[in-house]
Motif scaffolding. Structure first.
Motif, short mmCIF file in Angstrom:
data_model
loop_
_atom_site.label_atom_id
_atom_site.label_comp_id
_atom_site.label_asym_id
_atom_site.label_seq_id
_atom_site.Cartn_x
_atom_site.Cartn_y
_atom_site.Cartn_z
N GLY A 25 9.66 1.45 27.24
CA GLY A 25 10.23 0.56 26.22
C GLY A 25 9.46 -0.74 26.22
N ALA A 26 10.05 -1.77 25.64
CA ALA A 26 9.38 -3.08 25.55
C ALA A 26 8.94 -3.56 26.94
N THR A 27 9.82 -3.43 27.93
CA THR A 27 9.53 -3.99 29.25
C THR A 27 8.41 -3.22 29.94
N GLU A 46 6.90 7.82 30.56
CA GLU A 46 8.10 7.68 29.72
C GLU A 46 8.72 9.06 29.55
N GLN A 47 10.03 9.14 29.78
CA GLN A 47 10.70 10.45 29.76
C GLN A 47 10.85 11.02 28.35
N THR A 54 16.40 1.63 23.85
CA THR A 54 16.87 0.41 23.18
C THR A 54 15.78 -0.23 22.32
N SER A 55 14.54 -0.09 22.73
CA SER A 55 13.48 -0.87 22.10
C SER A 55 13.16 -0.50 20.65
N THR A 59 17.95 -5.68 16.59
CA THR A 59 18.20 -6.33 15.30
C THR A 59 16.88 -6.72 14.63
N LEU A 61 14.79 -9.11 15.55
CA LEU A 61 14.57 -10.55 15.52
C LEU A 61 13.71 -10.98 16.70
N VAL A 189 10.41 10.83 35.38
CA VAL A 189 10.40 10.64 36.83
C VAL A 189 11.69 11.23 37.39
N PRO A 227 18.53 0.32 30.19
CA PRO A 227 19.90 0.73 30.51
C PRO A 227 19.97 1.88 31.50
N ARG A 336 22.35 -2.30 25.25
CA ARG A 336 21.78 -3.49 25.91
C ARG A 336 21.78 -3.28 27.42
N LYS A 371 15.21 -9.74 26.68
CA LYS A 371 15.26 -9.20 25.32
C LYS A 371 13.85 -8.92 24.85
N TRP A 372 13.75 -8.28 23.69
CA TRP A 372 12.44 -7.94 23.15
C TRP A 372 11.56 -9.20 23.09
N THR A 373 12.14 -10.28 22.58
CA THR A 373 11.37 -11.51 22.37
C THR A 373 10.67 -11.96 23.65
C1 FAD Z 1 21.92 -3.67 19.42
C2 FAD Z 1 20.82 -4.46 20.04
C3 FAD Z 1 20.18 -5.45 19.31
C4 FAD Z 1 19.15 -6.18 19.89
N1 FAD Z 1 18.47 -7.09 19.12
C5 FAD Z 1 17.47 -7.80 19.65
C6 FAD Z 1 16.72 -8.69 18.84
O1 FAD Z 1 16.95 -8.81 17.64
N2 FAD Z 1 15.72 -9.38 19.43
C7 FAD Z 1 15.44 -9.27 20.75
O2 FAD Z 1 14.56 -9.97 21.22
N3 FAD Z 1 16.07 -8.38 21.54
C8 FAD Z 1 17.08 -7.65 21.02
N4 FAD Z 1 17.74 -6.72 21.79
C9 FAD Z 1 17.34 -6.55 23.19
C10 FAD Z 1 16.13 -5.63 23.31
O3 FAD Z 1 16.14 -4.62 22.36
C11 FAD Z 1 16.10 -5.05 24.73
O4 FAD Z 1 16.22 -6.09 25.66
C12 FAD Z 1 14.81 -4.28 25.03
O5 FAD Z 1 14.50 -3.39 23.99
C13 FAD Z 1 14.96 -3.53 26.34
O6 FAD Z 1 13.76 -2.84 26.59
P1 FAD Z 1 13.56 -1.99 27.93
O7 FAD Z 1 12.17 -1.54 27.93
O8 FAD Z 1 14.03 -2.78 29.10
O9 FAD Z 1 14.58 -0.76 27.76
P2 FAD Z 1 14.40 0.55 26.85
O10 FAD Z 1 13.81 0.24 25.55
O11 FAD Z 1 15.70 1.26 26.83
O12 FAD Z 1 13.33 1.41 27.64
C14 FAD Z 1 13.64 2.11 28.81
C15 FAD Z 1 12.90 3.42 28.77
O13 FAD Z 1 12.96 4.05 30.05
C16 FAD Z 1 12.91 5.45 29.82
N5 FAD Z 1 13.39 6.14 31.02
C17 FAD Z 1 14.65 6.17 31.53
N6 FAD Z 1 14.69 6.95 32.62
C18 FAD Z 1 13.44 7.42 32.83
C19 FAD Z 1 12.86 8.28 33.81
N7 FAD Z 1 13.58 8.83 34.80
N8 FAD Z 1 11.53 8.57 33.72
C20 FAD Z 1 10.78 8.04 32.73
N9 FAD Z 1 11.29 7.23 31.77
C21 FAD Z 1 12.61 6.91 31.82
C22 FAD Z 1 13.83 5.63 28.63
O14 FAD Z 1 13.60 6.86 27.97
C23 FAD Z 1 13.49 4.41 27.77
O15 FAD Z 1 12.53 4.69 26.77
C24 FAD Z 1 18.78 -5.95 21.23
C25 FAD Z 1 19.41 -4.95 21.96
C26 FAD Z 1 20.42 -4.20 21.37
C27 FAD Z 1 21.09 -3.12 22.14
#
Ligand code: FAD
Length: 522
Positions: A25-27, A46-47, A54-55, A59, A61, A189, A227, A336, A371-373
Motif C-alpha cells: 500500500g502507500a506505506t 504484496e499479497q 486501504t490505499s 477520500t 485528499l 507472507v 490494517p 483505517r 495517512k496517504w498524505t
Molecule cells: C475511508 C478512508 C479515507 C481516507 N482518506 C484519506 C485522505 O483523503 N487522505 C489521506 O492522506 N489519507 C486518507 N486515508 C488514510 C490512508 O488511506 C491510509 O493511511 C493509507 O492508505 C494506509 O496505507 P498502508 O500502506 O499503511 O495500508 P494498506 O493500503 O492497507 O496496505 C497494506 C497492504 O498490506 C498487504 N498485506 C497484508 N497482509 C499481507 C501479507 N501477509 N503478505 C503480503 N502483503 C500483505 C495488504 O494486501 C495491503 O495491500 C483514508 C483512510 C480511509 C480508511
C-alpha cells in the motif's frame, strides 16, 4: 514492470536483501521507493494487488487535516501540510489543488471557520496552496450552483490537495522499480525464518498464482501491512497484543450534476461530530466518509446501509437536488489502520500519527497509522529505523525532491489520459496502432482497450479487478458499467497474459462478485 522478471530476481538472489517489505500500500510502496532511491537492495511482497487495501479507498485528499486542527494537533497538521507541498512538487500529474467551501447557515459559522482556516494557511507557510477567504452568499452560489440556498448566509473558501490514490501507488511502485527495487504482487507472507536466538532472518512467502513457496532472506524486515499489521505481527509472536484499532470509512459516488462547479464542500461538523466532504473527482463526485469501528479486517470491506444512509442524509442538507439511493453510482469502504493509544474506544481519539514498533526479540519493524498524505515521511522514518537496526551503511533520504514516475508539469494537455502523466503518449500510441483499442470499453466509461493493454504490459495488472478498480478507476466511477465492461476487459487481458477461455470466464465471474458489493443496495 514485469511480474515474471520480479519473481526471477527473488529466486536468483543469493545474498540477503537489505530490506524485505511486507505490504504494497502507500506505506510499503513509499518505503520501497525510499530504500531503493538510497541505493539499498529492497524487495516488496504484496499479497493481493498494489493498493488493493486501504490505499485505493481514501477520500483522495492530500491534506493537513482540518479535523486534526479542530483537535488542536498542530504538529500533525504542519507536517502533513509540508508533505502536501512536496507531493504536489513531485507528482504534479496526480496532485492538484481544489477550492473547498465551508457553507454557513448560521451567523457564527463564517467568522468561526474563517479564523480556523487562517490558522491552516499560516501552518502551511511556504507550502501553502492559496489563501482562505470569506465568500458571500452569491459567491458560494457562483462556486457551487447546485448548493442548497435556503438559509445560506455565505461561506469560507480554503484550498487543499486532491489526488488519485491507486494511480499514485502504481507510480510509486514504478519509481521504486526504476531505482533498482524488486516489487511483486500476489505474493503473501505466511511466516518468518529465524536464527537460534529468535531474530528474524527472512520471510516465507507464497506465490498465490502458482502456489510456489519462496524463502526471502533479509537483513531487516518491515511490516507495512496497514490494517493487517497485527495479523503479520502474530506470525512472529502469536501472543502479540493488538496495536491496530481498525475503523471503516465509507464513500458514495454520485454524478457530477449533484455538485456543479469545480469546488468541493466541506462539512466541518456532521450529526455525529465528524467532518464530511463532497468533492469533484475525475468526472464524478465522491462524498464521505464515516468512521465505524470494526472487528474484522478484510480486503473487500462492505459498506453498511446505515453508513450509506448517513452520508446521503448529511449530503442532502447541502445539495439543492437531493440524492437518493438509486443515484449512487458506486459505494466503497476502506479500513483505517489507526494505532491504539490506551484502551481506544472512540476512534476519533485514536492516534492519527504514524507509529513504528520494533519487536524486541525478532527485530520485526512494524510501521502503521499516518495517512496517504504523509506516506513519504513514514517511509523515511521506517527506512532510517531499518538502517540502524540492520547496521546498514547510513545513506541520506532523497525523496523530498524526487520526481515520481509519470511526472509531468502540464499533464492536462493529455486530456482524458492526464493522470498517466508522461506515460500518456505511450497509451496514445497503443490507440493509434490499433483503432479497436481506442474504443471505450463502455458507453458510460472513458476507458479504452489500450489502457487495459498498458496495465497488463507495464503496470503488472493480473486480474480484471486490478484493471477496473485500480489501474483505471472504473469500479468507483460506475460499478454497474464496470460489471458490464468486464467481459471486454477480460478478453484483452487474457490475450495480453496468454490465458485461456476458462480463465477469462472465471475472471468475469470473480470481478462481478467483487463489483456487486459496490452497487447500492448490493
Ligand atoms: C475511508 C478512508 C479515507 C481516507 N482518506 C484519506 C485522505 O483523503 N487522505 C489521506 O492522506 N489519507 C486518507 N486515508 C488514510 C490512508 O488511506 C491510509 O493511511 C493509507 O492508505 C494506509 O496505507 P498502508 O500502506 O499503511 O495500508 P494498506 O493500503 O492497507 O496496505 C497494506 C497492504 O498490506 C498487504 N498485506 C497484508 N497482509 C499481507 C501479507 N501477509 N503478505 C503480503 N502483503 C500483505 C495488504 O494486501 C495491503 O495491500 C483514508 C483512510 C480511509 C480508511
Amino acid at each position: 514492470m514485469n511480474r515474471d522478471d520480479m519473481l526471477a530476481s527473488i529466486r536468483e538472489r543469493q545474498q540477503p536483501w537489505d530490506l524485505v517489505i511486507i505490504g504494497g500500500g502507500a506505506t510499503g510502496l513509499g518505503s520501497a521507493m525510499d530504500a531503493a532511491s538510497r541505493g539499498f537492495d529492497v524487495v516488496l511482497l504484496e499479497q493481493a494487488d498494489f493498493a488493493k487495501g486501504t490505499s485505493s479507498r481514501s477520500t483522495k485528499l492530500v491534506h493537513g487535516g482540518v479535523r486534526y486542527l479542530q483537535q488542536g494537533n498542530v504538529s500533525l497538521v504542519m507536517e502533513a501540510l509540508k508533505e502536501r507541498g512536496m507531493l504536489l512538487r513531485n507528482a504534479p500529474h496526480l496532485v492538484h489543488d481544489v477550492g473547498f467551501i465551508v457553507p454557513s447557515y448560521a451567523w457564527w459559522e463564517s467568522p468561526f471557520y474563517g479564523v480556523g482556516m487562517k490558522v491552516y494557511d499560516l501552518l502551511a507557510g511556504r507550502y501553502g496552496f492559496g489563501k482562505s477567504s470569506y465568500v458571500s452568499r452569491e459567491g458560494v452560489v457562483e462556486a457551487i450552483p447546485s448548493i442548497q440556498t435556503e438559509g445560506l448566509l455565505g461561506g469560507t473558501r480554503y484550498f487543499d490537495g486532491q489526488f488519485d490514490d491507486a494511480r499514485l501507488a502504481i507510480n510509486l511502485a514504478a519509481t521504486a522499480f526504476e531505482q533498482g527495487g524488486t516489487l511483486v504482487n500476489y505474493v503473501q507472507v505466511v511466516g518468518f525464518e529465524k536464527d537460534d536466538a529468535g531474530a528474524i532472518e527472512g520471510v516465507v512467502a507464497r506465490d498465490l498464482e502458482s502456489g510456489e513457496e519462496l524463502r526471502v532472506r533479509g537483513r531487516s524486515v518491515v511490516n507495512a501491512t496497514g490494517p493487517f499489521a497485527d495479523g503479520v505481527r502474530r506470525l512472529d509472536r502469536p501472543d502479540a497484543a493488538p496495536m491496530i484499532a481498525p475503523s471503516q470509512g465509507v464513500h458514495i459516488v454520485l454524478e457530477r450534476s449533484f455538485l456543479s462547479g469545480d469546488s468541493a464542500i466541506m462539512v466541518p461538523h456532521t450529526g455525529d461530530g465528524r467532518v464530511m466532504f463532497a468533492i469533484p473527482w475525475h468526472d464524478v463526485v465522491v462524498v464521505g466518509t464515516t468512521d465505524t469501528p470494526v472487528d474484522e479486517v478484510s480486503l473487500e470491506p462492505r459498506p453498511q446501509s446505515e453508513e450509506v444512509e448517513f452520508i446521503l442524509e448529511t449530503a442532502n442538507r447541502y445539495l439543492a437536488k437531493p440524492a437518493v439511493a438509486a443515484d449512487i453510482l458506486s459505494t466503497f469502504a476502506g479500513i483505517r489502520p489507526l494505532v491504539k493509544m490506551g484502551d481506544g474506544g472512540d476512534t476519533a481519539a485514536l492516534s492519527r500519527d504514524h507509529t513504528i514498533l520494533v519487536e524486541p526479540v525478532s527485530g520485526l519493524i512494524t510501521v502503521a497509522g499516518g495517512k496517504w498524505t504523509t506516506y513519504r515521511k513514514m517511509a523515511e522514518d521506517v527506512v532510517d529505523h531499518a538502517v540502524t537496526l540492520a547496521d546498514l551503511e547510513p545513506r541520506p533520504c532523497v525523496t523530498q525532491q524526487f520526481p515520481i514516475h509519470g511526472y509531468h508539469r502540464n499533464a492536462e494537455r493529455f486530456g482524458r489520459l492526464h493522470f498517466y502523466g508522461s506515460d500518456a503518449t505511450e497509451i496514445e500510441g497503443l490507440e493509434e496502432a490499433d483503432a479497436r483499442m481506442a474504443e471505450p470499453l463502455h458507453p458510460r466509461l472513458p476507458i479504452t482497450g489500450a489502457e487495459v493493454q498498458w496495465a497488463a504490459r507495464r503496470e503488472m495488472a493480473r486480474t480484471v479487478d486490478d484493471v477496473l478498480a485500480r489501474r483505471t478507476r472504473s469500479l468507483l466511477f460506475d460499478a454497474q458499467a464496470a460489471i458490464e465492461s468486464a467481459p471486454r476487459a477480460a478478453a484483452i487481458l487474457s490475450r495480453e497474459l496468454e490465458r485461456d477461455a476458462s480463465w477469462e470466464a472465471a475472471q468475469v465471474e470473480e470481478f462481478t462478485e467483487i463489483a456487486s458489493r459496490y452497487l447500492y443496495p448490493a
